[in-house]
Design an enzyme around this catalytic site. Structure first.
Site, PDB file in Angstrom:
ATOM      1  N   HIS A 234     116.906  -0.971 -24.525  1.00 38.79           N
ATOM      2  CA  HIS A 234     117.475  -0.636 -23.225  1.00 38.79           C
ATOM      3  C   HIS A 234     118.780  -1.385 -22.935  1.00 38.79           C
ATOM      4  O   HIS A 234     119.762  -0.751 -22.564  1.00 38.79           O
ATOM      5  CB  HIS A 234     116.477  -0.784 -22.084  1.00 38.79           C
ATOM      6  CG  HIS A 234     117.035  -0.157 -20.850  1.00 38.79           C
ATOM      7  ND1 HIS A 234     117.159   1.205 -20.727  1.00 38.79           N
ATOM      8  CD2 HIS A 234     117.608  -0.680 -19.747  1.00 38.79           C
ATOM      9  CE1 HIS A 234     117.761   1.484 -19.576  1.00 38.79           C
ATOM     10  NE2 HIS A 234     118.041   0.363 -18.964  1.00 38.79           N
ATOM     11  N   TYR A 238     123.339  -0.678 -21.907  1.00 42.90           N
ATOM     12  CA  TYR A 238     124.292  -1.399 -21.047  1.00 42.90           C
ATOM     13  C   TYR A 238     125.425  -1.982 -21.872  1.00 42.90           C
ATOM     14  O   TYR A 238     126.535  -2.152 -21.374  1.00 42.90           O
ATOM     15  CB  TYR A 238     123.571  -2.471 -20.223  1.00 42.90           C
ATOM     16  CG  TYR A 238     122.790  -1.807 -19.124  1.00 42.90           C
ATOM     17  CD1 TYR A 238     123.410  -1.481 -17.932  1.00 42.90           C
ATOM     18  CD2 TYR A 238     121.478  -1.421 -19.323  1.00 42.90           C
ATOM     19  CE1 TYR A 238     122.728  -0.804 -16.943  1.00 42.90           C
ATOM     20  CE2 TYR A 238     120.779  -0.742 -18.342  1.00 42.90           C
ATOM     21  CZ  TYR A 238     121.411  -0.437 -17.152  1.00 42.90           C
ATOM     22  OH  TYR A 238     120.740   0.239 -16.194  1.00 42.90           O
ATOM     23  N   HIS A 385     119.691  13.792 -21.029  1.00 36.50           N
ATOM     24  CA  HIS A 385     120.078  12.643 -20.193  1.00 36.50           C
ATOM     25  C   HIS A 385     121.061  11.715 -20.921  1.00 36.50           C
ATOM     26  O   HIS A 385     122.132  11.410 -20.409  1.00 36.50           O
ATOM     27  CB  HIS A 385     118.834  11.858 -19.767  1.00 36.50           C
ATOM     28  CG  HIS A 385     119.137  10.508 -19.207  1.00 36.50           C
ATOM     29  ND1 HIS A 385     119.722  10.336 -17.977  1.00 36.50           N
ATOM     30  CD2 HIS A 385     118.967   9.265 -19.714  1.00 36.50           C
ATOM     31  CE1 HIS A 385     119.894   9.046 -17.749  1.00 36.50           C
ATOM     32  NE2 HIS A 385     119.450   8.375 -18.786  1.00 36.50           N
ATOM     33  N   PHE A 386     120.698  11.300 -22.138  1.00 37.43           N
ATOM     34  CA  PHE A 386     121.603  10.306 -22.741  1.00 37.43           C
ATOM     35  C   PHE A 386     122.839  10.938 -23.365  1.00 37.43           C
ATOM     36  O   PHE A 386     123.796  10.229 -23.669  1.00 37.43           O
ATOM     37  CB  PHE A 386     120.875   9.340 -23.688  1.00 37.43           C
ATOM     38  CG  PHE A 386     120.301   9.933 -24.928  1.00 37.43           C
ATOM     39  CD1 PHE A 386     121.098  10.365 -25.957  1.00 37.43           C
ATOM     40  CD2 PHE A 386     118.919  10.023 -25.071  1.00 37.43           C
ATOM     41  CE1 PHE A 386     120.547  10.904 -27.103  1.00 37.43           C
ATOM     42  CE2 PHE A 386     118.360  10.554 -26.224  1.00 37.43           C
ATOM     43  CZ  PHE A 386     119.188  10.994 -27.241  1.00 37.43           C
ATOM     44  N   HIS A 387     122.832  12.281 -23.498  1.00 32.02           N
ATOM     45  CA  HIS A 387     124.104  12.901 -23.880  1.00 32.02           C
ATOM     46  C   HIS A 387     125.054  12.976 -22.683  1.00 32.02           C
ATOM     47  O   HIS A 387     126.258  13.154 -22.868  1.00 32.02           O
ATOM     48  CB  HIS A 387     123.883  14.278 -24.502  1.00 32.02           C
ATOM     49  CG  HIS A 387     123.536  14.190 -25.965  1.00 32.02           C
ATOM     50  ND1 HIS A 387     122.256  14.071 -26.423  1.00 32.02           N
ATOM     51  CD2 HIS A 387     124.325  14.157 -27.074  1.00 32.02           C
ATOM     52  CE1 HIS A 387     122.261  13.977 -27.746  1.00 32.02           C
ATOM     53  NE2 HIS A 387     123.506  14.018 -28.172  1.00 32.02           N
ATOM     54  N   ARG A 450     111.632  16.508 -28.067  1.00 29.35           N
ATOM     55  CA  ARG A 450     112.831  15.984 -28.703  1.00 29.35           C
ATOM     56  C   ARG A 450     112.480  15.599 -30.138  1.00 29.35           C
ATOM     57  O   ARG A 450     111.327  15.635 -30.533  1.00 29.35           O
ATOM     58  CB  ARG A 450     113.350  14.777 -27.933  1.00 29.35           C
ATOM     59  CG  ARG A 450     112.481  13.536 -28.062  1.00 29.35           C
ATOM     60  CD  ARG A 450     112.959  12.378 -27.214  1.00 29.35           C
ATOM     61  NE  ARG A 450     114.151  11.750 -27.769  1.00 29.35           N
ATOM     62  CZ  ARG A 450     114.563  10.523 -27.415  1.00 29.35           C
ATOM     63  NH1 ARG A 450     113.883   9.824 -26.515  1.00 29.35           N
ATOM     64  NH2 ARG A 450     115.640   9.999 -27.940  1.00 29.35           N
ATOM     65  N   ARG A 451     113.505  15.238 -30.927  1.00 28.36           N
ATOM     66  CA  ARG A 451     113.326  14.771 -32.305  1.00 28.36           C
ATOM     67  C   ARG A 451     112.418  15.700 -33.108  1.00 28.36           C
ATOM     68  O   ARG A 451     111.505  15.264 -33.779  1.00 28.36           O
ATOM     69  CB  ARG A 451     112.701  13.367 -32.330  1.00 28.36           C
ATOM     70  CG  ARG A 451     113.451  12.302 -31.572  1.00 28.36           C
ATOM     71  CD  ARG A 451     112.750  10.966 -31.757  1.00 28.36           C
ATOM     72  NE  ARG A 451     113.330   9.910 -30.970  1.00 28.36           N
ATOM     73  CZ  ARG A 451     112.700   9.275 -29.985  1.00 28.36           C
ATOM     74  NH1 ARG A 451     111.463   9.600 -29.658  1.00 28.36           N
ATOM     75  NH2 ARG A 451     113.295   8.320 -29.328  1.00 28.36           N
TER      76      ARG A 451
END
Lengths: 566, 155
Positions: A234, A238, A385-387, A450-451
């Site tokens: 995580h 950041y 989301h993370f894209h 996913r994956r």
């Protein structure tokens, strides 16, 4: 909300306006590795999108999970890390003066170690000995060279990071009682976060996976390895976003012809990110057995504290925009918006990244929402989301950065046509991502995993529906992927041109003048021992009891499964 | 450190909503029992034959409640089908005999990680008849995308 217009000058700090040429070279090699990794990474993404959508079939010698591993490692780890270090070396040289020969050598040593590690890991991915995705997934077992390479990668970044931090602390020592330059402060906060977070991945790789892959131990504690990974995983996000924030806080105000709104609040935001991005890894493990609800909830609460520095940042950035627009004659409630340089890629690309961060951040709140996580965990929603976060907000900010950073360190100029090319890149990326990430979010809500390679689960109607939606379909994802690839190739061309073919000339490293409140920076904010101490206390609080429990009450460990990945 | 008036309003509103939001999550979790699957029981994943998972399958607990003990494995589940009447509540107890999997029923809130050595647990009431697809949504090897089972809910 106009503050005083008098730009504050620090007394007699001889601030070199340039990046020392030797430092520029060190920065440049990082940028070069980053963009070559970027090119291979996005081509991996293209193949995945097309294969998953059932549009192409991968050749027998290339596995879906193999390119998925390559895509994740190259883009999420290699591209980001190298570009961040390239940015830091150039920025530190610009704001704190040239590196000493000793520290620059240390920087080169870090680069070489990191690169050897990258090549080792990459060779194992190519050989299909490491299709464990970049999240590792013990007890699936990769080749020991893969784990060794990753360990070297992390250690190399620590060496390079130590050089940067030493440069910062040397400045601090030479200027007692003065607030440190914001760039160094923020880079140091980011690097401390990286080192503290890296301890987790180093512990699982060196203490668990490597001995196990070498046959020195027979079994592995799976839950512990997952916990140590997410302790790192995580704060890793950041580590990507904080340098992007540095561009927003320090570079964008100058690009738009203004000045940062408040320096102290910027420092406070970075301290809060440092404190509250590490003791929160359980929000990636909310659906897992072996961790009690109580500790999951504690870490959920800590996770949400990052809302505070995020709100601080949003306020600061938009206040800077408004302040600047008004100083340039913008009147009324909104007409200052027109004064912003919309045609300048150095502003526009990061701005689109900021805009995307609004839905992206909202999605993040949903993901971390404890019991609600069951709806989206490990679905395509998370990938969507993370894209948006790293794949758009961070990437577009880094794209915008490339248009001044590369000319600065290569002694060239950003041309008008290159600026236009950057604008096209930004639009293409945004449109492609809208299609791809938008469809992924909705597919995720419908349960698409996913994956996962192309599959219809024996033509089960539910799985078939993931291919049949008008917008919410794997086909939309693939189309978005094609557009993104076009944008990515164009960006690679931009990089090549800026690095080797743009006309020679002087380019300014844009850096905001010190904000008005600089002399009033509370000394407390610069007390690193205090903040590191609090960070450690928070980590010990959030992790000691659950990890103790995982070790003491561990079930029998898992043997190696290394045939399942080939 | 100076805080602008608007910034104070902005932060007060933001932090206030955050506290309210976390309170809602906390009350739902600890007062109403809506917790994420976090079962604490452990097993020896390499010797499941010595455990309650030796014979995985469905047990009826009372009139409309069942317990399904399921073993996740590469690449499938044992058993690969269970059948229940509509309106039944099923308590799923799932473990893995090899690597990390998940037990996920798309379209429901059943979605939990299955780590070897641990038993994870959740429950769901199947009100609508039909054939429910169960999939693994956690990467478990080259055949991951074939891993599935079915739940037949009869009218």
């Amino acid at each position: 909300m106009l503050q005083s217009n008098l730009a504050y000058k620090l007394p007699l700090t001889e601030e070199p306006a340039h990046v020392a040429s030797k430092d520029a070279k060190l920065s440049f090699v990082h940028v070069v590795v980053a963009f070559f990794a970027f090119l291979i990474g996005i081509l991996g993404g293209l193949l995945q999108g097309l294969a998953r959508g059932g549009i192409i079939e991968l050749p027998a010698w290339l596995g879906y999970y193999q390119i998925l591993t390559a895509h994740g490692v190259l883009l999420a780890l290699v591209f980001t890390t190298y570009l961040i270090f390239g940015f830091f070396f150039a920025g530190m040289s610009r704001t704190h003066g040239a590196f000493s020969d000793r520290l620059r050598k240390m920087g080169w040593a870090g680069f070489i170690i990191t690169t050897i590690g990258t090549l080792m890991a990459a060779s194992m991915i190519i050989a299909n000995e490491a299709s464990v995705l970049y999240t590792f997934y013990a007890p699936l077992q990769a080749h020991y060279i893969f784990y060794s390479g990753l360990a070297l990668f992390v250690v190399g970044t620590w060496v390079a990071g130590a050089a940067i931090m030493a440069h910062y602390f040397q400045w601090k020592k030479e200027h007692p009682g003065e607030p440190t330059p914001l760039f160094g402060f923020m880079a140091t906060a980011t690097l401390i976060l990286w080192v503290v977070a890296g301890l987790g991945v180093a512990a699982t790789v060196l203490g668990q996976m490597l001995p196990w892959a070498l046959g020195m131990t027979d079994e592995i504690n799976v839950l512990l390895s997952r916990t140590l990974f997410w302790y790192f995983g995580h704060p890793l996000v950041y580590f990507w976003i904080m340098p992007a924030y540095m561009v927003w806080y320090l570079v964008i105000p100058k690009v738009i012809g203004g000045r940062l709104f408040s320096g102290s609040l910027a420092r406070l935001a970075f301290i809060l990110f440092l404190l509250f991005s590490i003791p929160v890894g359980f929000h990636h493990q909310l659906m897992e057995a072996g961790i009690t609800e109580f500790w999951k909830y504690i870490q959920t609460v800590l996770t949400f504290v990052v809302v505070v520095p995020s709100l601080l940042t949003a306020f600061s950035i938009f206040a800077t925009f408004e302040q600047t627009g008004r100083e340039q004659g913008g009147k009324g409630l909104f007409s200052w918006i027109k004064k912003l340089p919309w045609g300048d890629v150095r502003f526009f690309a990061p701005f689109m990244g900021m805009l995307v961060f609004i839905p992206a951040g909202a999605g993040g709140l949903i993901n971390a929402s404890f019991q609600l996580n069951a709806v989206v965990h490990n679905t395509l929603w998370v990938v969507g989301h993370f894209h948006l976060t790293v794949g758009t907000t961070v990437i577009l900010t880094f794209f915008g950065m490339a248009f001044w950073l590369i000319p600065v360190i290569t002694g060239r100029r950003l041309t008008k046509s290159m600026n236009r090319s950057g604008m096209v890149t930004t639009w293409l990326w945004t449109i492609g991502m809208f299609l791809m990430s938008g469809a992924m979010h909705i597919l995720g809500l419908f349960g698409a995993p996913r994956r996962t390679a192309y599959t219809t689960y024996q033509d089960h109607p539910q799985a078939m529906s993931w291919f049949e939606g008008i917008f919410a379909s794997h086909i939309t994802v693939a189309i978005g992927g094609v557009i993104l690839t076009a944008a990515g190739i164009l960006m690679f061309y931009n990089f090549i041109y800026l690095a080797w073919f743009a006309p020679k000339g002087e380019t300014e490293f844009p850096m905001t003048p010190d904000p008005d409140d600089t002399p009033h920076t509370p000394a407390l904010l610069e007390n690193w021992k205090l903040w590191i101490g609090i960070a450690v206390v928070l980590i010990l609080f959030a992790y000691t009891i659950p990890i103790y429990d995982m070790i003491v009450n561990a079930p029998p460990g898992s043997p190696a499964f290394n045939n399942l990945i080939r | 450190m100076h805080l602008h008036k608007y910034e104070k309003i902005w932060l007060t509103f933001g932090i206030g909503s955050l506290v309210l939001f976390l309170a809602v999550l906390g009350v739902a979790a600890f007062a109403f029992g809506q917790q994420p699957p976090s079962h604490m029981a452990s097993v020896d994943s390499q010797n499941l034959e010595d455990t309650v998972f030796a014979e995985p399958g469905l047990d009826q607990i009372n009139e409309d409640t069942y317990r399904a003990r399921i073993v996740a494995l590469t690449y499938g589940y044992s058993p690969d089908t269970i059948e229940i009447p509509a309106g039944s509540t099923v308590i799923f107890e799932v473990t893995s005999q090899d690597v990390v999997h998940s037990f996920t029923i798309p379209g429901t809130n059943v979605n939990m990680m299955i780590t070897p050595g641990h038993v994870n647990m959740t429950e769901h009431t199947f009100t609508e008849p039909g054939e429910y697809l169960v999939i693994c949504n956690e990467y478990c090897g080259t055949g991951h995308h074939y891993m599935q089972m079915k739940i037949e809910v009869t009218p």
